[in-house]
Motif scaffolding. Structure first.
Motif, PDB file in Angstrom:
ATOM      1  N   UNK A  72      -7.549  -0.667  -0.793  1.00  0.00           N
ATOM      2  CA  UNK A  72      -8.638   0.092  -1.378  1.00  0.00           C
ATOM      3  C   UNK A  72      -9.398  -0.787  -2.351  1.00  0.00           C
ATOM      4  N   UNK A  73     -10.505  -0.260  -2.875  1.00  0.00           N
ATOM      5  CA  UNK A  73     -11.424  -1.082  -3.649  1.00  0.00           C
ATOM      6  C   UNK A  73     -11.113  -1.153  -5.135  1.00  0.00           C
ATOM      7  N   UNK A  74      -9.898  -0.792  -5.532  1.00  0.00           N
ATOM      8  CA  UNK A  74      -9.481  -0.951  -6.925  1.00  0.00           C
ATOM      9  C   UNK A  74      -8.105  -1.594  -6.963  1.00  0.00           C
ATOM     10  N   UNK A  75      -7.959  -2.598  -7.818  1.00  0.00           N
ATOM     11  CA  UNK A  75      -6.697  -3.323  -7.883  1.00  0.00           C
ATOM     12  C   UNK A  75      -5.529  -2.437  -8.290  1.00  0.00           C
ATOM     13  N   UNK A  76      -5.778  -1.466  -9.187  1.00  0.00           N
ATOM     14  CA  UNK A  76      -4.682  -0.605  -9.630  1.00  0.00           C
ATOM     15  C   UNK A  76      -4.471   0.597  -8.718  1.00  0.00           C
ATOM     16  N   UNK A  77      -5.387   0.794  -7.767  1.00  0.00           N
ATOM     17  CA  UNK A  77      -5.266   1.839  -6.748  1.00  0.00           C
ATOM     18  C   UNK A  77      -5.151   3.241  -7.350  1.00  0.00           C
ATOM     19  N   UNK A  78      -5.782   3.440  -8.505  1.00  0.00           N
ATOM     20  CA  UNK A  78      -5.791   4.745  -9.152  1.00  0.00           C
ATOM     21  C   UNK A  78      -7.229   5.228  -9.297  1.00  0.00           C
ATOM     22  N   UNK A  79      -7.435   6.512  -9.049  1.00  0.00           N
ATOM     23  CA  UNK A  79      -8.773   7.088  -9.080  1.00  0.00           C
ATOM     24  C   UNK A  79      -8.764   8.406  -9.834  1.00  0.00           C
ATOM     25  N   UNK A  80      -9.917   8.725 -10.395  1.00  0.00           N
ATOM     26  CA  UNK A  80     -10.097   9.999 -11.074  1.00  0.00           C
ATOM     27  C   UNK A  80     -10.954  10.923 -10.210  1.00  0.00           C
ATOM     28  N   UNK A  81     -10.904  12.202 -10.530  1.00  0.00           N
ATOM     29  CA  UNK A  81     -11.696  13.189  -9.799  1.00  0.00           C
ATOM     30  C   UNK A  81     -13.170  12.777  -9.760  1.00  0.00           C
ATOM     31  N   UNK A  82     -13.757  12.760  -8.560  1.00  0.00           N
ATOM     32  CA  UNK A  82     -15.162  12.407  -8.403  1.00  0.00           C
ATOM     33  C   UNK A  82     -15.421  10.950  -8.087  1.00  0.00           C
ATOM     34  N   UNK A  83     -14.405  10.075  -8.225  1.00  0.00           N
ATOM     35  CA  UNK A  83     -14.586   8.662  -7.899  1.00  0.00           C
ATOM     36  C   UNK A  83     -14.700   8.472  -6.385  1.00  0.00           C
ATOM     37  N   UNK A  84     -15.595   7.579  -5.980  1.00  0.00           N
ATOM     38  CA  UNK A  84     -15.697   7.230  -4.562  1.00  0.00           C
ATOM     39  C   UNK A  84     -14.713   6.126  -4.219  1.00  0.00           C
ATOM     40  N   UNK A  85     -14.249   6.137  -2.996  1.00  0.00           N
ATOM     41  CA  UNK A  85     -13.218   5.207  -2.532  1.00  0.00           C
ATOM     42  C   UNK A  85     -13.681   4.517  -1.260  1.00  0.00           C
ATOM     43  N   UNK A  86     -13.376   3.222  -1.144  1.00  0.00           N
ATOM     44  CA  UNK A  86     -13.629   2.486   0.092  1.00  0.00           C
ATOM     45  C   UNK A  86     -12.305   1.908   0.587  1.00  0.00           C
ATOM     46  N   UNK A  87     -11.964   2.228   1.812  1.00  0.00           N
ATOM     47  CA  UNK A  87     -10.753   1.718   2.442  1.00  0.00           C
ATOM     48  C   UNK A  87     -11.118   0.522   3.312  1.00  0.00           C
ATOM     49  N   UNK A  88     -10.346  -0.555   3.228  1.00  0.00           N
ATOM     50  CA  UNK A  88     -10.568  -1.754   4.039  1.00  0.00           C
ATOM     51  C   UNK A  88      -9.382  -1.979   4.958  1.00  0.00           C
ATOM     52  N   UNK A  89      -9.675  -2.158   6.235  1.00  0.00           N
ATOM     53  CA  UNK A  89      -8.636  -2.347   7.251  1.00  0.00           C
ATOM     54  C   UNK A  89      -8.906  -3.661   7.980  1.00  0.00           C
ATOM     55  N   UNK A  90      -7.836  -4.415   8.275  1.00  0.00           N
ATOM     56  CA  UNK A  90      -8.005  -5.712   8.936  1.00  0.00           C
ATOM     57  C   UNK A  90      -6.854  -5.956   9.911  1.00  0.00           C
ATOM     58  N   UNK A  91      -7.128  -5.982  11.225  1.00  0.00           N
ATOM     59  CA  UNK A  91      -6.092  -6.293  12.215  1.00  0.00           C
ATOM     60  C   UNK A  91      -6.012  -7.807  12.468  1.00  0.00           C
ATOM     61  N   UNK A  92      -4.839  -8.272  12.854  1.00  0.00           N
ATOM     62  CA  UNK A  92      -4.670  -9.699  13.128  1.00  0.00           C
ATOM     63  C   UNK A  92      -5.087 -10.069  14.544  1.00  0.00           C
ATOM     64  N   UNK A  93      -5.252  -9.075  15.418  1.00  0.00           N
ATOM     65  CA  UNK A  93      -5.719  -9.291  16.781  1.00  0.00           C
ATOM     66  C   UNK A  93      -6.778  -8.240  17.096  1.00  0.00           C
ATOM     67  N   UNK A  94      -7.549  -8.452  18.165  1.00  0.00           N
ATOM     68  CA  UNK A  94      -8.479  -7.422  18.618  1.00  0.00           C
ATOM     69  C   UNK A  94      -7.702  -6.121  18.782  1.00  0.00           C
ATOM     70  N   UNK A  95      -8.221  -5.029  18.229  1.00  0.00           N
ATOM     71  CA  UNK A  95      -7.462  -3.776  18.266  1.00  0.00           C
ATOM     72  C   UNK A  95      -8.389  -2.585  18.089  1.00  0.00           C
ATOM     73  N   UNK A  96      -7.874  -1.438  18.472  1.00  0.00           N
ATOM     74  CA  UNK A  96      -8.528  -0.157  18.233  1.00  0.00           C
ATOM     75  C   UNK A  96      -7.823   0.501  17.050  1.00  0.00           C
ATOM     76  N   UNK A  97      -8.629   1.069  16.148  1.00  0.00           N
ATOM     77  CA  UNK A  97      -8.102   1.552  14.869  1.00  0.00           C
ATOM     78  C   UNK A  97      -8.249   3.063  14.747  1.00  0.00           C
ATOM     79  N   UNK A  98      -7.188   3.692  14.238  1.00  0.00           N
ATOM     80  CA  UNK A  98      -7.225   5.101  13.843  1.00  0.00           C
ATOM     81  C   UNK A  98      -6.693   5.206  12.413  1.00  0.00           C
TER      82      UNK A  98
END
Length: 210
Positions: A72-98
């Motif tokens: 996620x986009x915060x080093x401490x991975x803690x959020x307060x009510x109303x904060x927006x979050x961005x999730x980052x995903x990275x596969x090591x090979x070509x893949x389909x993600x869910x």
């Protein structure tokens, strides 16, 4: 995850997500010293999704080095009510993600692919941002306080994981509220992965809203 949707004049969707501390599972690595540290923040109803594991490696999976990481986009991975979050995903090979979110109620939502982001193919070592730049939806931390479990599945196959669990209507939300509890969804996912996905990997995160 308690889902709330709000459509503005430009079609932006605000979706509530309860957020917290991250953990990477299934061979991807962990930010904690033990599995107990990962599980302690979860509600008992979330445990079935947390325990989804690949079957005994087949010849195909043994030949692949597929793994997936998530952050996620915060080093401490803690959020307060109303904060927006961005999730980052990275596969090591070509893949389909869910990507799935499991709330303390035991309900599971498929948050990717979704109504606005339908292409779930990601090239090897490419970074997938959820939501991406310019997306028509957001992930927003929302009360009540508590832990949420995010499960990321990366597979070499694009066979549907949730076709039999999809509701007739999702009420206009970009995310699918899957039929059943975490226990039944985890069971169905495990069966589908075993039958249709010979090579796959998993990463998980637990998020905590303060």
């Amino acid at each position: 995850m308690k889902i709330k949707s709000r459509f503005s004049s430009i079609g932006t969707v605000v979706v509530a997500m309860v957020i917290a501390v991250a953990f990477h599972a299934a061979g991807v690595g962990s930010d904690y010293a033990s599995a107990e540290s990962f599980l302690k923040d979860l509600d008992i109803r979330q445990m079935p999704m947390a325990k989804i594991q690949p079957a005994k490696p087949s010849a195909a999976s043994a030949a692949s080095r597929l793994s997936v990481s998530a952050s996620v986009d915060r080093a401490n991975r803690k959020y307060k009510h109303g904060d927006n979050v961005v999730l980052t995903v990275k596969p090591t090979e070509d893949a389909y993600i869910w990507v799935f979110d499991t709330g303390t109620s035991g309900k599971v939502h498929q948050i990717f692919p979704n109504r606005y982001a339908k292409n779930n193919f990601v090239k090897a070592n490419a970074v997938l941002r959820i939501p991406g730049n310019g997306a028509k939806y957001m992930l927003t931390a929302s009360r009540p306080k508590g832990a949420e479990l995010i499960t990321v599945i990366a597979s070499k196959t694009n066979a549907s994981l949730t076709a039999e669990m999809m509701p007739k209507s999702n009420g206009g939300s970009p995310f699918l509220a899957l039929n059943g509890t975490a226990q039944s969804v985890a069971k169905d996912l495990s069966i589908t992965l075993r039958k249709k996905h010979r090579v796959w990997a998993k990463a998980q995160q637990v998020f905590l809203i303060d």
